[in-house]
Design an enzyme around this catalytic site. Structure first.
Site, PDB file in Angstrom:
ATOM      1  N   CYS A  67     125.125  43.731 100.194  1.00  0.00           N
ATOM      2  CA  CYS A  67     124.188  44.867 100.277  1.00  0.00           C
ATOM      3  C   CYS A  67     123.545  44.874 101.672  1.00  0.00           C
ATOM      4  CB  CYS A  67     123.109  44.758  99.200  1.00  0.00           C
ATOM      5  SG  CYS A  67     123.762  44.789  97.529  1.00  0.00           S
ATOM      6  N   CYS A  93     113.818  38.348  99.461  1.00  0.00           N
ATOM      7  CA  CYS A  93     114.713  37.231  99.198  1.00  0.00           C
ATOM      8  C   CYS A  93     115.607  36.885 100.357  1.00  0.00           C
ATOM      9  CB  CYS A  93     115.599  37.591  98.027  1.00  0.00           C
ATOM     10  SG  CYS A  93     114.918  36.937  96.584  1.00  0.00           S
ATOM     11  N   CYS A 124     110.941  34.035  89.718  1.00  0.00           N
ATOM     12  CA  CYS A 124     112.185  34.669  90.125  1.00  0.00           C
ATOM     13  C   CYS A 124     113.074  33.554  90.660  1.00  0.00           C
ATOM     14  CB  CYS A 124     111.872  35.705  91.208  1.00  0.00           C
ATOM     15  SG  CYS A 124     113.332  36.441  91.923  1.00  0.00           S
ATOM     16  N   CYS A 133     119.790  43.627 102.335  1.00  0.00           N
ATOM     17  CA  CYS A 133     119.373  42.371 101.712  1.00  0.00           C
ATOM     18  C   CYS A 133     119.613  41.178 102.626  1.00  0.00           C
ATOM     19  CB  CYS A 133     120.133  42.191 100.391  1.00  0.00           C
ATOM     20  SG  CYS A 133     119.751  40.652  99.545  1.00  0.00           S
ATOM     21  N   CYS A 183     125.172  34.861  98.960  1.00  0.00           N
ATOM     22  CA  CYS A 183     125.700  35.924  98.105  1.00  0.00           C
ATOM     23  C   CYS A 183     126.845  36.588  98.836  1.00  0.00           C
ATOM     24  CB  CYS A 183     124.595  36.948  97.830  1.00  0.00           C
ATOM     25  SG  CYS A 183     125.069  38.280  96.703  1.00  0.00           S
ATOM     26  N   GLU A 194     115.915  29.960  97.291  1.00  0.00           N
ATOM     27  CA  GLU A 194     114.518  30.348  97.171  1.00  0.00           C
ATOM     28  C   GLU A 194     114.160  30.679  95.728  1.00  0.00           C
ATOM     29  OE1 GLU A 194     113.723  33.518  99.935  1.00  0.00           O
ATOM     30  OE2 GLU A 194     114.802  32.458 101.511  1.00  0.00           O
TER      31      GLU A 194
HETATM   32  N1  SAH Z   1     122.275  40.424  92.962  1.00  0.00           N
HETATM   33  C1  SAH Z   1     121.356  40.895  91.990  1.00  0.00           C
HETATM   34  C2  SAH Z   1     120.038  40.163  91.922  1.00  0.00           C
HETATM   35  C3  SAH Z   1     119.392  39.731  93.201  1.00  0.00           C
HETATM   36  S1  SAH Z   1     118.517  40.878  94.183  1.00  0.00           S
HETATM   37  C4  SAH Z   1     121.130  42.381  92.165  1.00  0.00           C
HETATM   38  O1  SAH Z   1     121.630  42.951  93.121  1.00  0.00           O
HETATM   39  O2  SAH Z   1     120.490  42.990  91.316  1.00  0.00           O
HETATM   40  C5  SAH Z   1     117.141  41.464  93.250  1.00  0.00           C
HETATM   41  C6  SAH Z   1     116.764  42.890  93.613  1.00  0.00           C
HETATM   42  O3  SAH Z   1     116.175  42.969  94.922  1.00  0.00           O
HETATM   43  C7  SAH Z   1     117.950  43.832  93.646  1.00  0.00           C
HETATM   44  O4  SAH Z   1     117.582  45.062  93.074  1.00  0.00           O
HETATM   45  C8  SAH Z   1     118.183  43.983  95.116  1.00  0.00           C
HETATM   46  O5  SAH Z   1     118.939  45.125  95.421  1.00  0.00           O
HETATM   47  C9  SAH Z   1     116.785  44.018  95.626  1.00  0.00           C
HETATM   48  N2  SAH Z   1     116.621  43.797  97.068  1.00  0.00           N
HETATM   49  C10 SAH Z   1     117.385  43.065  97.893  1.00  0.00           C
HETATM   50  N3  SAH Z   1     116.915  43.127  99.162  1.00  0.00           N
HETATM   51  C11 SAH Z   1     115.821  43.904  99.104  1.00  0.00           C
HETATM   52  C12 SAH Z   1     114.891  44.355 100.077  1.00  0.00           C
HETATM   53  N4  SAH Z   1     115.006  44.005 101.349  1.00  0.00           N
HETATM   54  N5  SAH Z   1     113.874  45.149  99.664  1.00  0.00           N
HETATM   55  C13 SAH Z   1     113.753  45.508  98.365  1.00  0.00           C
HETATM   56  N6  SAH Z   1     114.593  45.125  97.406  1.00  0.00           N
HETATM   57  C14 SAH Z   1     115.622  44.344  97.773  1.00  0.00           C
END
Ligand code: SAH
Length: 349
Positions: free
Chosen positions: A120, A337, A109, A123, A116, A96
């Site tokens: 997390c 994402c 973005c 996510c 991944c 995406e």
């Molecule tokens: N892996 C990298 C970049 C990708 S995610 C990282 O972790 O920074 C980009 C940002 O979106 C990160 O801060 C991630 O924690 C956040 N993110 C992921 N899922 C999310 C969600 N459901 N709501 C808000 N932020 C989210």
């Protein structure tokens, strides 16, 4: 020359690599810059490169080189101008990218990996693990394909889509070199931001390799214990060492570091959390970006209550911490994402 499991994508070649390629094919070196320039313009076929001899273009195609851009498999357009696209590469891998309009200009973005493996828990991108890395050329192709799709210039790139950039470090550096090259897209290094979930060796290397590129670190908690609960990578990269690496980064580069903090209802949004976070980041070159959680189907987490977000912000402000609350764009589409990709596959979301 690194290649994906995919085809030989010409977007992945630096000018120097193209020079080697064209001279091996018996052509003059300057043809490399011509080809590189055409790619940055967004052509999708060798045969659009009008000032390059046909025999060279035929040789490249005969040797399996490919100049195509990923296919827009699905597009969502938001009323606020945000465009989210599911791009599909020739091997079927889907990622995406999101186009956003800001006051300071248009931004994209992009994703750095297909899936991944950081895990997390809030996510969507990580729910099926890592499928494969993207090449630097495939990261560049997202920018070119999105510019074509929207018909808009794109002057800022954030690597905050699917994937962990520092789990694919070398290709992220390759992308930065490719997009920054003045013979190509010529994007300023200060217009690029990389976001990591806290891969410490990556942060240390990045301070050396790309000190002008902006760095964001996803913190999401004020201490180790809470961070481990939502971010499994925190078990490997502990809080104290992470903060040390971030501080070293700011000292070495003179650049402000951004900490991302997704506010999750009842998990990390209390006043105590805000105070503890302030204690961690006060007094050095930082900026805290509060992100109201994007709710992901299949996950139990809920978005912060507006009054709790306000209180959290005030606690930080009162302590002199630079803080912003991220404007929510694309809330009428699947902005979080990884959601579009999952929906597309008709997976459980
Ligand atoms: N892996 C990298 C970049 C990708 S995610 C990282 O972790 O920074 C980009 C940002 O979106 C990160 O801060 C991630 O924690 C956040 N993110 C992921 N899922 C999310 C969600 N459901 N709501 C808000 N932020 C989210």
């Amino acid at each position: 020359m690194p290649q994906t499991e995919n085809v030989k994508d010409i977007h992945n070649c630096t000018v120097e690599e193209l020079e080697v390629l064209v001279t091996e094919l018996g052509e003059k070196k300057f043809r490399a810059k011509q080809i590189f320039g055409w790619l940055a313009k967004g052509v999708e076929s060798f045969y659009e490169m009008h000032n390059v001899p046909m025999r060279l273009l035929v040789s490249l195609a005969d040797r399996g080189w490919y100049a195509g851009l990923p296919e827009a498999a699905q597009v969502q357009r938001s009323a606020d101008g945000t465009v989210k696209c599911l791009f599909r590469f020739t091997d079927g891998a889907e990622i995406e990218s999101v186009f956003m309009k800001y006051e300071y200009g248009n931004s994209i973005c992009i994703s750095s990996q297909v899936g991944c493996r950081m895990g997390c828990t809030f996510c969507a991108s990580t729910m099926d693990g890592l499928e494969r890395n993207l090449s630097g050329g495939e990261m560049l192709a997202q920018v070119l394909a999105m510019r074509k799709l929207t018909g808009e210039d794109i002057g800022h790139v954030v690597i905050m889509g699917m994937g962990e950039p520092f789990d694919n470090y070398d290709e992220v550096i390759r992308f930065i070199r490719l997009i920054n090259d003045r013979d190509g897209y010529d994007l300023g290094l200060r217009n690029i931001t990389v976001s990591t979930c806290g891969v410490i060796p990556g942060i240390r290397k990045f301070a050396e390799d790309a000190p002008q590129v902006n760095l964001a670190v996803s913190l999401h908690a004020p201490n180790q214990e809470l961070r481990e609960r939502t971010m499994p990578a925190a078990r490997k990269y502990g809080y104290d060492e992470l903060m040390d690496a971030c501080r070293e980064y700011t000292e070495k580069t003179g650049r402000r570091i951004t900490f991302e903090y997704a506010l999750i209802d009842g998990v990390n949004d209390s006043e105590e959390c805000a105070k503890e976070l302030a204690g961690r980041v006060m007094g050095w070159l930082t900026h805290v970006n509060l992100i109201p959680l994007n709710e992901v189907s299949g996950r139990d987490y809920r978005k912060v209550q507006p009054e709790n977000a306000r209180r959290f912000r005030e606690v930080l402000e009162r302590r002199g911490v630079a803080v912003t609350v991220r404007r929510t764009l694309g809330s009428d589409i699947d902005a979080a994402c990884g959601q579009l990709r999952r929906k597309k596959d008709h997976k459980q979301i």
